[in-house]
Enzyme design. Structure first.
Site, short mmCIF file in Angstrom:
data_model
loop_
_atom_site.label_atom_id
_atom_site.label_comp_id
_atom_site.label_asym_id
_atom_site.label_seq_id
_atom_site.Cartn_x
_atom_site.Cartn_y
_atom_site.Cartn_z
CE1 TYR A 186 37.10 112.73 13.48
CE2 TYR A 186 36.89 114.20 15.36
CZ TYR A 186 37.62 113.71 14.29
OH TYR A 186 38.87 114.21 14.04
CG ASP A 229 44.08 107.72 13.26
OD1 ASP A 229 45.07 108.46 13.40
OD2 ASP A 229 43.37 107.32 14.21
#
Length: 267
Positions: free
Chosen positions: A110, A52
């Site tokens: 992540y 994002d």
């Protein structure tokens, strides 16, 4: 035709994410433009996943096919000379034509970073969420345990998710605390790094998990509520979506490659 797999790092602060958007200014746009300047080809790259706006990457991967005969060991230098300074190719390797950077990926990790000190770090403020209030890290670690395994993560996915299935597998989830030299032995909380490794992630999944964990750390939720949140399969059951700047795509792992992406030709 040749199929090239590349690994890159980028600071996502000033980009609208990795994948091409109607408004432009994405990492993919800059990569494709650099390749066009280098080879004259209009290629479409395929990333291992999308990030994002504002999200960073330590080791994102992408592949593309090319008719260019430029030796693989020269691609890194050639593209970096045509890319903005906050996007860097770190390695390149030639792979079979059947290889796909997303579909061939086996594991992704992540990392989300939280600065728990009273004053944020000026030099890392774009890569850490500042949370100076006290956090119960033991409770947060306990809450993370409920996410390990194969689950329906609808509660931790954006309401705008277009995936047909929200079932994903989390292989590992952990929190590391870095007190640093200045914080050791003091009342400073240090930097909390939350690592999540899985076979894939949904839109906003890591950020919603972090937002919910913060509520656990603040004492607003009990660790065992993570289980009931999963079972609810309802986005409204989970906490808020944490800011994008603390999130970084840490690594993408593959099998059956002659050479691992991060150890590929770097000349």
């Amino acid at each position: 035709m040749r199929n090239l797999l590349m690994t890159l790092s980028y600071d996502g602060t000033h980009y609208f994410g990795f994948q091409t958007q109607p408004g432009g200014n994405t990492v993919q746009d800059h990569l494709e433009e650099a390749i066009r300047h280098l080879t004259g080809e209009d290629v479409k790259i395929h990333g291992s996943g999308r990030t994002d706006a504002g999200v960073h990457a330590r080791a994102q991967t992408f592949h593309f096919t090319t008719a260019s005969q430029i030796p693989v060991e020269r691609w890194r230098h050639a593209l970096n000379g045509r890319l903005p300074s906050d996007i860097r190719i770190t390695s390149a390797v030639e792979v079979p034509l059947s290889f796909h950077s997303r579909r061939s990926a086996k594991r992704k990790t992540y990392r989300y970073s939280i600065n728990g000190n009273r004053v944020f770090d000026v030099f890392n403020r774009q890569y850490q969420l500042h949370h100076p209030g006290p956090l119960d890290v033991v409770a947060m670690r306990e809450g993370l345990k409920y996410l390990v395994g194969t689950h329906d993560f609808t509660s931790f996915a954006s309401r705008h998710s277009t995936k047909q299935s929200h079932v994903r597998t989390i292989y590992e989830a952990r929190i590391e605390v870095d007190h640093g030299l200045d914080g050791a032995g003091t009342h400073e909380q240090g930097i909390l790094h939350i690592y999540l490794t899985g076979n894939g992630f949904l839109q906003h999944m890591v950020r919603i998990i972090v937002g919910t964990l913060l509520q656990v750390g603040e004492g607003k939720r009990k660790p065992e509520e993570m289980k009931s949140i999963l079972e609810a399969r309802d986005r409204a059951a989970a906490g808020p979506t944490a800011e994008s700047k603390g999130l970084m795509l840490w690594s993408v792992e593959y099998e059956d490659l002659a050479e691992a992406p991060d150890s590929a030709a770097k000349s």
